[in-house]
Design a protein around this motif. Sequence first.
Motif, short mmCIF file in Angstrom:
data_model
loop_
_atom_site.label_atom_id
_atom_site.label_comp_id
_atom_site.label_asym_id
_atom_site.label_seq_id
_atom_site.Cartn_x
_atom_site.Cartn_y
_atom_site.Cartn_z
N GLY A 13 0.76 -1.26 0.00
CA GLY A 13 0.00 0.00 0.00
C GLY A 13 0.78 1.29 0.00
O GLY A 13 0.23 2.33 -0.33
N GLY A 14 2.05 1.28 0.39
CA GLY A 14 2.83 2.50 0.38
C GLY A 14 3.04 3.09 1.76
O GLY A 14 2.79 2.44 2.78
N LEU A 96 2.74 -5.36 9.46
CA LEU A 96 2.58 -6.76 9.06
C LEU A 96 1.10 -7.15 9.01
O LEU A 96 0.76 -8.34 8.99
CB LEU A 96 3.38 -7.69 9.97
N GLU A 97 0.24 -6.16 8.98
CA GLU A 97 -1.18 -6.26 8.66
C GLU A 97 -2.09 -6.78 9.76
O GLU A 97 -3.18 -6.26 9.92
CB GLU A 97 -1.42 -7.04 7.36
N GLU A 112 -8.00 -8.30 13.38
CA GLU A 112 -8.53 -7.75 12.14
C GLU A 112 -7.49 -7.81 11.02
O GLU A 112 -6.30 -7.99 11.26
CB GLU A 112 -8.96 -6.30 12.35
N ASP A 113 -7.96 -7.61 9.81
CA ASP A 113 -7.17 -7.45 8.59
C ASP A 113 -6.52 -8.74 8.10
O ASP A 113 -5.45 -8.71 7.49
CB ASP A 113 -6.14 -6.33 8.73
N GLU A 114 -7.19 -9.86 8.31
CA GLU A 114 -6.72 -11.14 7.76
C GLU A 114 -6.57 -11.05 6.24
O GLU A 114 -5.62 -11.59 5.68
CB GLU A 114 -7.68 -12.28 8.11
N GLU A 119 -3.13 -11.01 1.46
CA GLU A 119 -2.71 -10.35 0.22
C GLU A 119 -1.21 -10.05 0.25
O GLU A 119 -0.50 -10.29 -0.73
CB GLU A 119 -3.49 -9.04 0.04
N SER A 120 -0.72 -9.56 1.36
CA SER A 120 0.70 -9.23 1.48
C SER A 120 1.56 -10.49 1.43
O SER A 120 2.59 -10.53 0.75
CB SER A 120 0.95 -8.46 2.79
#
Length: 163
Positions: A13-14, A96-97, A112-114, A119-120
Amino acid sequence: MTTVRLHKIKRPGGEYWFDFEQVARDADGTWLRGPVGSPWHAPHEDGTSAVSVVVLLAPGRPWAAWWVGDPADRRLEIDVCLPPTTTEDGWRYVDLELDPVWHASDGRVEIEDEDEYEESWRGGFMTADDAKLARVVAEGCAELLRRDDEPWLRRGWDLLDSA
């Protein structure tokens, strides 16, 4: 108060950044506060914070804690990350999401953010070692939030409420 910039790198994502005030440094780490109106930048837009936040960082520790004063969902979010490092203008870490989150309204803890983690990892933006670190740290931090027995957990709320 000293103004510092927190650089948060999301792969792919930057770079995101946030301008905060450094409010304390102690055995738990460095405490930053972003009052309402604090500037931030994302790759797709710039803005100012609609809610107050407090962030706790420490070199060598693979997470950053964010106390979020959102009246609709007051919460403590843990950003699992590569250990934060100091920079010329503040701090930097690679996200690391996975994000363990404690919600004040009902005491619920979730990770959250599985989807972003997958994706990463699958996109090659995270090594196998980073992926394993993210999973282990996220589960450990979720358990820490459930226990609620660390003094710094309450200190974050105190700093947020004094903003």
